[in-house]
Design a protein around this motif. Structure first.
Motif, PDB file in Angstrom:
ATOM      1  N   ILE A 182       5.803  -1.446  -9.512  1.00 58.14           N
ATOM      2  CA  ILE A 182       5.562  -2.067  -8.344  1.00 58.14           C
ATOM      3  C   ILE A 182       4.037  -2.050  -7.966  1.00 58.14           C
ATOM      4  N   ALA A 183       3.444  -3.274  -7.680  1.00 59.31           N
ATOM      5  CA  ALA A 183       2.232  -3.439  -7.056  1.00 59.31           C
ATOM      6  C   ALA A 183       2.195  -4.288  -5.853  1.00 59.31           C
ATOM      7  N   ALA A 184       1.541  -3.683  -4.797  1.00 57.39           N
ATOM      8  CA  ALA A 184       1.442  -4.343  -3.766  1.00 57.39           C
ATOM      9  C   ALA A 184       0.210  -4.644  -2.975  1.00 57.39           C
ATOM     10  N   CYS A 185      -0.046  -5.631  -2.078  1.00 55.29           N
ATOM     11  CA  CYS A 185      -1.353  -5.873  -1.070  1.00 55.29           C
ATOM     12  C   CYS A 185      -1.082  -6.526  -0.009  1.00 55.29           C
ATOM     13  N   GLY A 186      -1.211  -5.964   1.316  1.00 49.90           N
ATOM     14  CA  GLY A 186      -0.656  -6.480   2.585  1.00 49.90           C
ATOM     15  C   GLY A 186      -0.875  -5.436   3.694  1.00 49.90           C
ATOM     16  N   PRO A 187      -0.362  -5.912   4.975  1.00 51.44           N
ATOM     17  CA  PRO A 187      -0.620  -4.840   5.831  1.00 51.44           C
ATOM     18  C   PRO A 187       0.038  -3.391   5.635  1.00 51.44           C
ATOM     19  N   LYS A 188      -0.747  -2.441   6.154  1.00 46.07           N
ATOM     20  CA  LYS A 188      -0.272  -1.098   5.937  1.00 46.07           C
ATOM     21  C   LYS A 188       1.226  -0.795   6.215  1.00 46.07           C
ATOM     22  N   PRO A 189       1.778  -1.250   7.309  1.00 44.80           N
ATOM     23  CA  PRO A 189       3.058  -0.793   7.359  1.00 44.80           C
ATOM     24  C   PRO A 189       4.092  -1.492   6.191  1.00 44.80           C
ATOM     25  N   MET A 190       3.590  -2.715   5.703  1.00 42.80           N
ATOM     26  CA  MET A 190       4.362  -3.201   4.614  1.00 42.80           C
ATOM     27  C   MET A 190       4.171  -2.356   3.431  1.00 42.80           C
ATOM     28  N   LEU A 191       2.885  -2.068   3.074  1.00 40.44           N
ATOM     29  CA  LEU A 191       2.797  -0.982   2.053  1.00 40.44           C
ATOM     30  C   LEU A 191       3.680   0.189   2.308  1.00 40.44           C
ATOM     31  N   LYS A 192       3.565   0.635   3.502  1.00 43.54           N
ATOM     32  CA  LYS A 192       4.100   1.970   3.491  1.00 43.54           C
ATOM     33  C   LYS A 192       5.852   1.787   3.326  1.00 43.54           C
ATOM     34  N   ALA A 193       6.365   0.685   3.690  1.00 40.85           N
ATOM     35  CA  ALA A 193       7.898   0.511   3.283  1.00 40.85           C
ATOM     36  C   ALA A 193       8.065   0.178   2.139  1.00 40.85           C
ATOM     37  N   ILE A 194       7.071  -0.353   1.321  1.00 42.18           N
ATOM     38  CA  ILE A 194       7.255  -0.537  -0.156  1.00 42.18           C
ATOM     39  C   ILE A 194       7.360   0.629  -0.955  1.00 42.18           C
ATOM     40  N   ALA A 195       6.465   1.602  -0.419  1.00 41.72           N
ATOM     41  CA  ALA A 195       6.159   2.936  -1.104  1.00 41.72           C
ATOM     42  C   ALA A 195       7.355   3.641  -0.912  1.00 41.72           C
ATOM     43  N   ALA A 196       8.005   3.639   0.180  1.00 44.04           N
ATOM     44  CA  ALA A 196       9.361   4.436   0.405  1.00 44.04           C
ATOM     45  C   ALA A 196      10.252   3.961  -0.424  1.00 44.04           C
ATOM     46  N   ILE A 197      10.379   2.495  -0.700  1.00 46.39           N
ATOM     47  CA  ILE A 197      11.692   2.074  -1.580  1.00 46.39           C
ATOM     48  C   ILE A 197      11.263   2.521  -2.974  1.00 46.39           C
ATOM     49  N   ALA A 198       9.956   2.275  -3.394  1.00 43.07           N
ATOM     50  CA  ALA A 198       9.683   2.954  -4.738  1.00 43.07           C
ATOM     51  C   ALA A 198       9.881   4.186  -4.752  1.00 43.07           C
ATOM     52  N   GLN A 199       9.657   5.082  -4.083  1.00 40.34           N
ATOM     53  CA  GLN A 199       9.936   6.530  -4.118  1.00 40.34           C
ATOM     54  C   GLN A 199      11.355   6.721  -4.213  1.00 40.34           C
ATOM     55  N   GLN A 200      12.197   6.025  -3.466  1.00 38.85           N
ATOM     56  CA  GLN A 200      13.775   6.171  -3.429  1.00 38.85           C
ATOM     57  C   GLN A 200      14.410   5.553  -5.021  1.00 38.85           C
ATOM     58  N   ALA A 201      13.670   4.450  -5.400  1.00 41.20           N
ATOM     59  CA  ALA A 201      14.031   4.159  -6.717  1.00 41.20           C
ATOM     60  C   ALA A 201      13.177   4.336  -8.026  1.00 41.20           C
ATOM     61  N   GLY A 202      12.579   5.737  -7.616  1.00 44.75           N
ATOM     62  CA  GLY A 202      11.879   6.315  -8.740  1.00 44.75           C
ATOM     63  C   GLY A 202      10.900   5.398  -9.463  1.00 44.75           C
ATOM     64  N   LEU A 203      10.359   4.190  -9.024  1.00 40.80           N
ATOM     65  CA  LEU A 203       9.440   3.476  -9.700  1.00 40.80           C
ATOM     66  C   LEU A 203       8.069   3.580  -9.170  1.00 40.80           C
ATOM     67  N   PRO A 204       7.028   3.541 -10.478  1.00 45.64           N
ATOM     68  CA  PRO A 204       5.670   3.805 -10.068  1.00 45.64           C
ATOM     69  C   PRO A 204       5.142   2.716  -9.215  1.00 45.64           C
ATOM     70  N   CYS A 205       4.264   3.106  -8.390  1.00 46.27           N
ATOM     71  CA  CYS A 205       3.908   1.970  -7.328  1.00 46.27           C
ATOM     72  C   CYS A 205       2.342   1.983  -6.988  1.00 46.27           C
ATOM     73  N   GLN A 206       1.884   1.173  -7.096  1.00 45.12           N
ATOM     74  CA  GLN A 206       0.297   0.983  -6.656  1.00 45.12           C
ATOM     75  C   GLN A 206       0.044   0.079  -5.374  1.00 45.12           C
ATOM     76  N   VAL A 207      -0.731   0.405  -4.579  1.00 49.56           N
ATOM     77  CA  VAL A 207      -0.867  -0.247  -3.439  1.00 49.56           C
ATOM     78  C   VAL A 207      -2.494  -0.408  -3.190  1.00 49.56           C
ATOM     79  N   SER A 208      -2.872  -1.864  -2.955  1.00 48.89           N
ATOM     80  CA  SER A 208      -4.109  -2.074  -2.664  1.00 48.89           C
ATOM     81  C   SER A 208      -4.470  -1.870  -0.992  1.00 48.89           C
ATOM     82  N   MET A 209      -5.203  -0.814  -0.789  1.00 46.39           N
ATOM     83  CA  MET A 209      -5.575  -0.533   0.729  1.00 46.39           C
ATOM     84  C   MET A 209      -6.776  -1.325   1.343  1.00 46.39           C
ATOM     85  N   GLU A 210      -6.714  -1.769   2.623  1.00 51.18           N
ATOM     86  CA  GLU A 210      -7.647  -2.192   3.011  1.00 51.18           C
ATOM     87  C   GLU A 210      -8.099  -1.535   4.183  1.00 51.18           C
TER      88      GLU A 210
END
Ligand SMILES: Cc1cc2nc3c(=O)[nH]c(=O)nc-3n(C[C@H](O)[C@H](O)[C@H](O)COP(=O)(O)OP(=O)(O)OC[C@H]3O[C@@H](n4cnc5c(N)ncnc54)[C@H](O)[C@@H]3O)c2cc1C
Ligand code: FES
Length: 253
Positions: A182-210
């Motif tokens: 997973i790669a994601a860019c957007g508001p921090k609450p969105m990135l946080k929710a995506i990071a949690a889903i990625a962790q649960q699913a055991g998927l690598p996840c990269q986020v673009s922070m602003e």
């Protein structure tokens, strides 16, 4: 440290309310740009600090940026006309590491986080992967770039006025099993929710922070972002130099 490149505006157009696109002839930057990187733009002589804007697409020798008018700098940018000159630094920062996202990566953008995902999906396709995209917007009037994505893309809106009714994280939860990263860019609450889903699913996840930026070269600390150190303590990274893309597991949410 890169030298400034004087780019020439090829086109400036309005995409939606307060959202603009600039196509810029900038051969040096276009030839080196990687997905997830940004350009640091001098927005008029009165604005001493450059503004960071993600690279949305590259068709060398041109690059495309898409931005929302927020304050003086982005307003100035939105008023550029064909043939105007732009003082650019870039490509800046660390972009997405596509090799870590596997053969079926998903690129998730929220609002003004959507533009960098366009070039990211193209780069993933060029590298032989089969990318998908999940694009989230407030409402139908804010939907941009949908037609530019050449991969399967699910569009969702917060108010249900277009596409799937709900957040990008709701769509990801349903589809996560089909992706390898997973790669994601957007508001921090969105990135946080995506990071949690990625962790649960055991998927690598990269986020673009602003973060707000000052110098853009790692010298002023304005863009500091709290990260997890190996010893369990906190260390600080610079979004301008060490990011904007980080492994989601590194970030202190
Ligand atoms: C890595 C990165 C990529 C970005 N990509 C995009 C993009 O593709 N499209 C887009 O619309 N916006 C993007 N932004 C946000 C964009 O940089 C700000 O909206 C813009 O700098 C605001 O400038 P302004 O003069 O219009 O607003 P003002 O609020 O007047 O800016 C005042 C000062 O604060 C800084 N600043 C204000 N908001 C931000 C912010 N959110 N991030 C960083 N610095 C800020 C400005 O650089 C300037 O120095 C990105 C930010 C970062 C950090
Ligand atoms: S903006 Fe100055 S250190 Fe990042």
């Amino acid at each position: 440290m890169t030298n400034p490149e004087v780019g020439t505006v090829a086109q400036c157009s309005r995409l939606a309310d307060g959202l603009y696109q600039l196509v810029i002839h900038a051969p040096e930057i276009a030839s080196r740009a990687k997905c997830g990187q940004f350009v640091h733009i001098l927005c008029g002589e009165g604005n001493f600090l450059r503004r960071p804007i993600s690279i949305c697409d590259v068709d060398a020798p041109r690059l495309r940026i898409v931005f929302q008018v927020k304050g003086e700098g982005t307003k100035w940018l939105s008023e550029r006309k064909a043939e105007d000159k732009l003082d650019l630094l870039g490509p800046r920062g660390r972009g997405f590491d596509l090799a870590k996202l596997g053969a079926k990566p998903v690129f998730i953008g929220g609002g003004i986080g959507v533009p960098p995902m366009l070039y990211a999906t193209k780069c993933a396709q060029n590298a032989g992967a089969k990318p998908s995209a999940i694009l989230g917007f407030r409402s139908q009037s804010a939907v941009i770039l949908e037609e530019d994505f050449a991969c399967p893309a699910t569009v969702c809106t917060d108010d249900g006025s277009y596409g799937v009714h709900g957040f990008v994280s709701d769509v990801l939860k349903q589809q996560a099993a089909g992706f390898t990263g997973i790669a994601a860019c957007g508001p921090k609450p969105m990135l946080k929710a995506i990071a949690a889903i990625a962790q649960q699913a055991g998927l690598p996840c990269q986020v673009s922070m602003e973060e707000r930026m000052g110098c853009g070269i790692g010298a002023c600390l304005v863009c500091a972002c709290a990260l997890n150190a190996e010893n369990g303590e906190t260390r600080y990274g610079h979004v301008c130099k060490d990011g904007p893309v980080f492994d989601a597991e590194e970030v202190q949410w």
